[in-house]
Design a protein around this motif. Structure first.
Motif, mmCIF file in Angstrom:
data_model
loop_
_atom_site.group_PDB
_atom_site.id
_atom_site.type_symbol
_atom_site.label_atom_id
_atom_site.label_comp_id
_atom_site.label_asym_id
_atom_site.label_seq_id
_atom_site.Cartn_x
_atom_site.Cartn_y
_atom_site.Cartn_z
ATOM 1 N N LEU A 76 43.609 78.286 7.267
ATOM 2 C CA LEU A 76 42.882 78.306 8.332
ATOM 3 C C LEU A 76 42.301 78.854 8.984
ATOM 4 C CD1 LEU A 76 43.249 76.542 11.399
ATOM 5 C CD2 LEU A 76 45.581 77.828 11.364
ATOM 6 N N LYS A 77 42.464 80.451 8.356
ATOM 7 C CA LYS A 77 41.744 81.353 8.850
ATOM 8 C C LYS A 77 40.890 81.458 8.743
ATOM 9 C CE LYS A 77 41.832 86.876 9.209
ATOM 10 N NZ LYS A 77 42.071 86.579 10.870
ATOM 11 N N PRO A 78 39.767 81.208 7.814
ATOM 12 C CA PRO A 78 38.298 81.520 8.102
ATOM 13 C C PRO A 78 37.789 80.317 8.778
ATOM 14 C CG PRO A 78 39.380 80.778 5.561
ATOM 15 C CD PRO A 78 40.106 80.981 6.454
ATOM 16 N N GLN A 79 38.442 79.418 9.297
ATOM 17 C CA GLN A 79 37.655 78.610 9.517
ATOM 18 C C GLN A 79 38.016 78.345 11.627
ATOM 19 O OE1 GLN A 79 35.906 76.020 9.470
ATOM 20 N NE2 GLN A 79 35.665 77.149 7.462
ATOM 21 N N VAL A 80 38.638 79.225 11.858
ATOM 22 C CA VAL A 80 39.287 79.628 13.037
ATOM 23 C C VAL A 80 38.015 79.545 14.347
ATOM 24 C CG1 VAL A 80 40.455 81.279 15.068
ATOM 25 C CG2 VAL A 80 41.796 80.611 12.819
ATOM 26 N N GLN A 127 42.084 86.774 24.959
ATOM 27 C CA GLN A 127 42.464 85.805 23.992
ATOM 28 C C GLN A 127 41.846 85.640 22.802
ATOM 29 O OE1 GLN A 127 43.288 82.762 27.664
ATOM 30 N NE2 GLN A 127 45.255 83.579 27.488
ATOM 31 N N GLU A 128 40.208 85.107 23.086
ATOM 32 C CA GLU A 128 39.299 84.653 22.408
ATOM 33 C C GLU A 128 39.459 85.590 21.102
ATOM 34 O OE1 GLU A 128 35.518 82.742 20.963
ATOM 35 O OE2 GLU A 128 36.410 82.456 23.210
ATOM 36 N N ARG A 129 39.643 87.133 21.481
ATOM 37 C CA ARG A 129 39.294 87.960 20.925
ATOM 38 C C ARG A 129 41.067 88.256 19.431
ATOM 39 N NH1 ARG A 129 36.915 91.388 24.450
ATOM 40 N NH2 ARG A 129 39.038 92.310 24.947
ATOM 41 N N LEU A 130 41.152 88.493 20.756
ATOM 42 C CA LEU A 130 43.900 88.618 19.652
ATOM 43 C C LEU A 130 43.054 87.387 18.474
ATOM 44 C CD1 LEU A 130 44.984 89.116 23.232
ATOM 45 C CD2 LEU A 130 44.751 90.720 20.923
ATOM 46 N N ILE A 131 42.840 85.531 19.111
ATOM 47 C CA ILE A 131 42.905 84.555 17.838
ATOM 48 C C ILE A 131 42.122 85.070 16.519
ATOM 49 C CG2 ILE A 131 42.541 82.567 17.925
ATOM 50 C CD1 ILE A 131 43.224 81.942 20.659
ATOM 51 N N LYS A 166 41.054 87.935 15.712
ATOM 52 C CA LYS A 166 42.257 88.622 14.443
ATOM 53 C C LYS A 166 43.299 88.620 13.962
ATOM 54 C CE LYS A 166 39.374 92.787 17.208
ATOM 55 N NZ LYS A 166 40.263 94.196 17.489
ATOM 56 N N MET A 167 44.216 87.254 14.910
ATOM 57 C CA MET A 167 45.270 87.133 13.891
ATOM 58 C C MET A 167 44.906 87.009 12.926
ATOM 59 S SD MET A 167 46.942 83.460 15.077
ATOM 60 C CE MET A 167 46.527 84.209 16.616
ATOM 61 N N SER A 168 46.354 87.518 12.121
ATOM 62 C CA SER A 168 46.682 87.885 10.455
ATOM 63 C C SER A 168 47.009 86.272 10.071
ATOM 64 C CB SER A 168 47.518 88.761 10.161
ATOM 65 O OG SER A 168 48.767 88.474 10.685
ATOM 66 N N THR A 169 47.244 86.041 8.835
ATOM 67 C CA THR A 169 47.525 85.115 7.973
ATOM 68 C C THR A 169 49.105 84.974 8.280
ATOM 69 O OG1 THR A 169 47.604 86.224 5.696
ATOM 70 C CG2 THR A 169 45.635 84.458 6.203
ATOM 71 N N PHE A 207 37.382 69.049 9.109
ATOM 72 C CA PHE A 207 38.318 69.387 9.618
ATOM 73 C C PHE A 207 39.467 70.460 8.704
ATOM 74 C CE2 PHE A 207 36.802 67.015 13.051
ATOM 75 C CZ PHE A 207 35.885 67.923 14.204
ATOM 76 N N TYR A 208 39.586 69.887 7.980
ATOM 77 C CA TYR A 208 40.808 70.058 7.079
ATOM 78 C C TYR A 208 40.126 71.352 5.710
ATOM 79 C CZ TYR A 208 44.163 67.374 9.212
ATOM 80 O OH TYR A 208 45.122 66.910 10.015
#
Length: 299
Positions: free
Chosen positions: A5-9, A28-32, A34-37, A225-226
């Motif tokens: 998921l992370k590379p496609q956020v 909020q967008e910036r935090l999303i 940067k969110m860790s796995t 999308f997956y």
């Protein structure tokens, strides 16, 4: 899986903003982004539908006919273009192989990971060949080869004749070597079992609803999308004997098709137009609604 998921956020957030599915403030967008796995896994834990049963029965019956005439293929390391397919049948028999039940024919392109499926009741050679013929039209590129296990639904004169007429190469795996078909075996779980579970499906109305799900919402979500993980290199450590695997950045099958140099620009334009028209949040809602109906009928 958060690693997928992370590379496609960023791309997913942009698509959701286009269809006004989410409204984020800058912070909020910036935090999303940067969110860790680990945080992703923790937040997604409750929404994951955990299957109580983690295994199914095998219905593969060896067919001695033709085996000596079909070449054996053990890996796809030399594949650098789209059109080389691994395929398998997934049984929906529950705890018993007796009687008739649904089966999913699952096809996966090795290079792009493009995935197509068809479910039918009471498997026959004719139905398998018919499903292969129909699914070929849904791939955005021509199929050049098919690789399968040693089941009688694949190792037969009818399928051999079909492949020869259509100029499709065909190979098989070794008996009792599931790693020869590692790509499709993994896809059987992620793309089929996570959707259907391990219950017995012998109601033809449910099979019709499941095929509708396969051909619409699930097909579009899976291919557009997956994301999937693709092995980049595998190295054996001399000290421990363990294998160290390194993977490419996760991408969707659609993204891999766009990157392929062997697929025409007209096909890529057609896929891009379809992609831009898709609302992933609406697809996911429709997918969950249909799946809820199917699972309520299974109870």
């Amino acid at each position: 899986c958060s690693k997928r998921l992370k590379p496609q956020v960023r791309e997913i957030v942009n698509r959701l903003k286009v269809f006004e599915e989410i409204k984020l403030y800058e912070r909020q967008e910036r935090l999303i982004m940067k969110m860790s796995t680990f945080t992703m896994d923790r937040l997604l834990e409750e929404s994951r539908g955990l299957l109580l049963k983690e295994f199914g029965l095998s219905g593969t019956k060896r067919s001695p006919l033709l085996k000596t005439l079909i070449p054996v293929r053990t890996n796809f390391e030399d594949v650098k273009e789209a059109g080389h397919i691994e395929m398998d049948c997934v049984l929906h028999c529950g705890d018993s192989l007796k009687g008739h039940y649904g089966e999913t024919l699952n096809l996966l392109d090795i290079h792009t990971h493009w995935n197509e499926k068809r479910i039918f009741f009471k498997k026959t050679k004719t139905k398998v060949i018919g499903a292969i013929h129909d699914l070929r039209k849904q791939f955005p590129f021509p199929i050049k080869s098919l690789d399968f296990d040693n089941g009688h639904e694949f190792v037969n004169w009818e399928l051999q004749g079909y492949c020869k007429r259509e100029n499709i190469d065909f190979t098989r795996s070794r008996s009792y070597h599931k790693n020869d078909q590692a790509h499709i075996e993994g896809k059987n779980y992620h793309s089929v079992r996570k959707v259907t579970g391990y219950d017995r499906i012998d109601n033809q109305e449910i099979i019709k609803l499941m095929d509708d799900l396969y051909q619409n919402e699930h097909r579009l979500l899976t291919n557009y999308f997956y994301t999937t993980m693709k092995l980049k290199s595998k190295q054996k450590c001399e000290g421990t004997g363990k294998s160290i695997r390194r993977y490419e950045i996760t991408k969707t099958p659609y993204q891999r098709v766009l990157e392929s140099s062997t697929i025409s620009k007209s096909v890529k334009r057609q896929l891009t137009n379809e992609y831009l028209s898709l609302n992933p949040a609406q697809l996911q809602r429709n997918f969950k609604e249909k799946l809820r109906k199917i699972r309520s009928m299974l109870r």
